[in-house]
Design a protein around this motif. Sequence first.
Motif, mmCIF file in Angstrom:
data_model
loop_
_atom_site.group_PDB
_atom_site.id
_atom_site.type_symbol
_atom_site.label_atom_id
_atom_site.label_comp_id
_atom_site.label_asym_id
_atom_site.label_seq_id
_atom_site.Cartn_x
_atom_site.Cartn_y
_atom_site.Cartn_z
ATOM 1 N N PRO A 165 92.304 33.260 53.559
ATOM 2 C CA PRO A 165 91.048 33.198 54.327
ATOM 3 C C PRO A 165 91.046 34.092 55.564
ATOM 4 O O PRO A 165 90.035 34.728 55.878
ATOM 5 N N ASN A 166 92.161 34.164 56.284
ATOM 6 C CA ASN A 166 92.231 35.021 57.470
ATOM 7 C C ASN A 166 92.144 36.491 57.096
ATOM 8 O O ASN A 166 91.512 37.282 57.798
ATOM 9 N N LEU A 167 92.764 36.872 55.987
ATOM 10 C CA LEU A 167 92.714 38.253 55.516
ATOM 11 C C LEU A 167 91.279 38.633 55.140
ATOM 12 O O LEU A 167 90.789 39.710 55.511
ATOM 13 N N LEU A 168 90.591 37.734 54.442
ATOM 14 C CA LEU A 168 89.199 38.002 54.056
ATOM 15 C C LEU A 168 88.301 38.101 55.289
ATOM 16 O O LEU A 168 87.415 38.961 55.354
ATOM 17 N N THR A 169 88.549 37.238 56.269
ATOM 18 C CA THR A 169 87.779 37.266 57.519
ATOM 19 C C THR A 169 87.996 38.578 58.263
ATOM 20 O O THR A 169 87.050 39.191 58.759
ATOM 21 N N ASP A 170 89.260 39.023 58.343
ATOM 22 C CA ASP A 170 89.551 40.293 59.016
ATOM 23 C C ASP A 170 88.834 41.445 58.328
ATOM 24 O O ASP A 170 88.279 42.331 58.991
ATOM 25 N N ALA A 171 88.839 41.454 56.997
ATOM 26 C CA ALA A 171 88.168 42.532 56.260
ATOM 27 C C ALA A 171 86.660 42.508 56.516
ATOM 28 O O ALA A 171 86.033 43.550 56.741
ATOM 29 N N ALA A 172 86.070 41.315 56.522
ATOM 30 C CA ALA A 172 84.635 41.196 56.804
ATOM 31 C C ALA A 172 84.329 41.653 58.230
ATOM 32 O O ALA A 172 83.345 42.367 58.467
ATOM 33 N N ASP A 173 85.185 41.275 59.177
ATOM 34 C CA ASP A 173 85.011 41.717 60.570
ATOM 35 C C ASP A 173 85.073 43.242 60.661
ATOM 36 O O ASP A 173 84.289 43.868 61.382
#
Length: 193
Positions: A165-173
């Motif tokens: 989830p943190n990796l996906l959030t970073d990519a979206a950011d």
Amino acid sequence: MDDNLWLVVGLGNPGPDYAGNRHNVGHMVAAVLADRLSANFKNHKTNSSVAEGRSFPGGPKLVLAKPNTYMNVSGGPVAALLRFYSLQPARLIVIHDDLDLPFDTMKIKVGGGHGGHNGLRDIIAAAGTNEFIRIRIGVGRPPGRQPAADFVLKDFASTERSALPNLLTDAADAIELIAAEGVTAAQQKFHAP
């Protein structure tokens, strides 16, 4: 053409059997962005599922797309989307898995080769250029002698799922930052020194 418009394509394979695969991390990031934009994916005449929205009022418009084709033939839908929205490839951001990056890492890149990634290879051929932005999501190398094709078509391991989830959030950011302030700003923020 809207000069504040970006096409964001998450690569993956269609259908529930592939949803949790490493190869579908592009679809996963697109889903995170769609949730943020309160946008729903709908079938589009470009053989893609598309959702549209803005991160903030007056901000850049993001067209999020997931080709309805298998990964290796993503080029046709991506080229059709570029034509439909009258966009140059420089306004294209492609999110994809990358075996050459360790899991839980992300790199932002403009241009370059396909690195053996068949989805990128097909997009480069269909778009007639490699000059587009890539969000490379690290999935790591297969263990032992496991073929890469088998590895990317498996779900993330249970130990990886807690960090995902943190990796996906970073990519979206990173994508939102690229659209608002440019690639360099995103690289400076998200690439480790």
